[in-house]
Each structure stands twice: as structure tokens, then as C-alpha cells.
Design a protein around this motif. Structure first.
Motif, mmCIF file in Angstrom:
data_model
loop_
_atom_site.group_PDB
_atom_site.id
_atom_site.type_symbol
_atom_site.label_atom_id
_atom_site.label_comp_id
_atom_site.label_asym_id
_atom_site.label_seq_id
_atom_site.Cartn_x
_atom_site.Cartn_y
_atom_site.Cartn_z
ATOM 1 N N LEU A 97 0.660 -1.150 0.022
ATOM 2 C CA LEU A 97 -0.203 -0.046 0.086
ATOM 3 C C LEU A 97 0.871 1.168 -0.067
ATOM 4 O O LEU A 97 0.666 2.240 -0.844
ATOM 5 N N ARG A 98 1.973 1.090 0.800
ATOM 6 C CA ARG A 98 2.943 2.354 0.938
ATOM 7 C C ARG A 98 3.478 2.659 -0.318
ATOM 8 O O ARG A 98 3.291 3.752 -1.087
ATOM 9 N N GLU A 99 3.875 1.755 -1.159
ATOM 10 C CA GLU A 99 4.619 1.747 -2.442
ATOM 11 C C GLU A 99 3.513 2.166 -3.660
ATOM 12 O O GLU A 99 3.958 3.048 -4.442
ATOM 13 N N ALA A 100 2.228 1.692 -3.578
ATOM 14 C CA ALA A 100 1.341 2.164 -4.415
ATOM 15 C C ALA A 100 0.993 3.599 -4.139
ATOM 16 O O ALA A 100 0.870 4.316 -5.089
ATOM 17 N N ALA A 101 0.675 3.968 -2.957
ATOM 18 C CA ALA A 101 0.387 5.446 -2.834
ATOM 19 C C ALA A 101 1.693 6.289 -3.148
ATOM 20 O O ALA A 101 1.518 7.271 -3.872
ATOM 21 N N GLY A 102 3.021 6.027 -3.148
ATOM 22 C CA GLY A 102 4.149 6.707 -3.424
ATOM 23 C C GLY A 102 4.184 6.898 -4.852
ATOM 24 O O GLY A 102 4.382 7.765 -5.472
ATOM 25 N N GLU A 103 3.935 5.756 -5.666
ATOM 26 C CA GLU A 103 3.813 5.690 -7.206
ATOM 27 C C GLU A 103 2.895 6.640 -7.641
ATOM 28 O O GLU A 103 2.892 7.027 -8.739
ATOM 29 N N ARG A 104 1.709 6.836 -6.949
ATOM 30 C CA ARG A 104 0.864 7.895 -7.463
ATOM 31 C C ARG A 104 0.931 9.139 -6.884
ATOM 32 O O ARG A 104 0.004 9.877 -6.995
ATOM 33 N N GLY A 105 1.979 9.374 -6.280
ATOM 34 C CA GLY A 105 2.298 10.695 -6.104
ATOM 35 C C GLY A 105 1.863 11.072 -4.486
ATOM 36 O O GLY A 105 1.842 12.506 -4.059
ATOM 37 N N VAL A 106 1.228 10.266 -3.849
ATOM 38 C CA VAL A 106 1.030 10.634 -2.578
ATOM 39 C C VAL A 106 2.060 10.756 -1.550
ATOM 40 O O VAL A 106 3.021 9.902 -1.581
ATOM 41 N N THR A 107 2.199 11.824 -0.940
ATOM 42 C CA THR A 107 3.316 12.176 -0.063
ATOM 43 C C THR A 107 3.023 11.803 1.297
ATOM 44 O O THR A 107 1.787 11.946 2.004
#
Length: 172
Positions: free
Chosen positions: A118-128
Motif C-alpha cells: 500500500l505504501r509503495e502504491a501510494a508513493g507511485e501515485r504521488g501521495v506524499t
């Protein structure tokens, strides 16, 4: 025109998500899909990739993961459970459940794998995600809501969302 939540014309454009565990990144990705910029704030200094045991994820949980586009990534790190046996502390079998016809099985996942995915997916989508920010208070005014952190820093957005667990500071 600004309303009581600090949003212009009732449109929420930004959110502070307090809690960087499982719920925080999921919430931020869902908000992003709705056109709301969300930043996750985590009290700990870094990700908890090695923390926790395992858990079962029910089919309706995967519907939620699919809705934000991470279902397949989580399926890749989880295992189907075709049955569950409940036992008492002394080993007596209390109940047994199988998979119902026409319903996807519950899946087992190691919490650390779920969190990492989940953390990696959020980061890939630009979530800081901002680490080392333990919330101690929040205040609201015409500009929105401001989170006040233990280190003296602050962050402001249209809304504040608590994903900070059972002992939630935000809930208070």
C-alpha cells in the motif's frame, strides 16, 4: 465564499490524513481518485515494513482495494484461504467455515507485506507521506483545519482525517 469547513463553495480540495499505517495510504489514494490532494502524516520516523503479524482480508475488502486500483498488487502478496477453523485456547474445535460458492475466498496476508504494498502504491501515485509528525492538536478556522505536531510544525488543509488507530488523537 468559504463555508464552516474552510472549503471554497463547499469543494474539498485538500486533506491531511493522520496515520501512515494501512488505513492512511488507502484513504489518501481514495481521496486522490476523488480529486482531493491528500498528504499522509505518520508519527513514527519511518515506515513499519517489518511490524505486525498476519490477517485475513475478506472479499468485500478486495472490492475496496479494487476500487482504488491496488487489488491485484495485494492479491500478489496474499494467499487464498479455502477454510477457517476456530479453536478454543485448549484446542477444542469450535467452528469451521469454508468458502461459499460464487464468492471469492478470504485471503491471508502478512501485515508488513500489505503495508509495504500500500505504501509503495501510494508513493507511485504521488501521495506524499511525511514521517516523524505526531499530531498533538488541531484547530479550525476560515482557511480550513490545521494540524499541530509535536515537533512544532503545522500543516493546513480543507479537512483532517484520522487514520491514527485505536488511541486516535484526531478523534479526541
Amino acid at each position: 465564499m468559504t463555508n464552516s469547513t474552510g472549503t471554497t463553495n463547499g469543494k474539498v480540495r485538500s486533506a491531511l490524513v493522520i496515520g501512515g499505517g494501512i488505513a492512511g495510504p488507502v484513504t489518501a489514494m481514495a481521496l486522490q481518485r476523488a480529486g482531493i490532494e491528500a498528504t499522509v502524516f505518520e508519527a513514527y520516523d519511518g515506515p513499519a515494513d517489518e511490524v505486525g503479524g498476519g490477517m485475513g482480508l475478506a472479499p468485500n475488502g478486495f472490492q475496496a482495494f479494487d476500487a482504488i486500483g491496488v487489488g491485484d498488487a495485494i492479491r500478489a502478496v496474499s494467499t487464498e484461504m479455502n477454510g477457517i477453523v476456530l479453536q478454543s485456547w485448549n484446542g477444542k474445535r469450535l467452528a469451521e467455515f469454508g468458502t461459499l460458492p460464487g464468492i471469492d475466498p478470504t485471503r491471508f496476508v502478512i501485515r508488513a507485506e500489505l503495508f509495504r504494498t500500500l505504501r509503495e502504491a501510494a508513493g507511485e501515485r504521488g501521495v506524499t507521506t511525511v514521517y516523524g509528525r505526531r499530531i498533538v492538536d488541531a484547530s479550525e478556522d476560515a482557511d480550513g483545519v490545521t494540524a499541530h505536531f509535536e515537533n512544532g510544525s503545522t500543516a493546513t488543509a480543507d479537512v483532517l482525517i484520522g487514520a491514527d488507530g485505536l488511541r486516535s488523537t484526531v478523534r479526541g
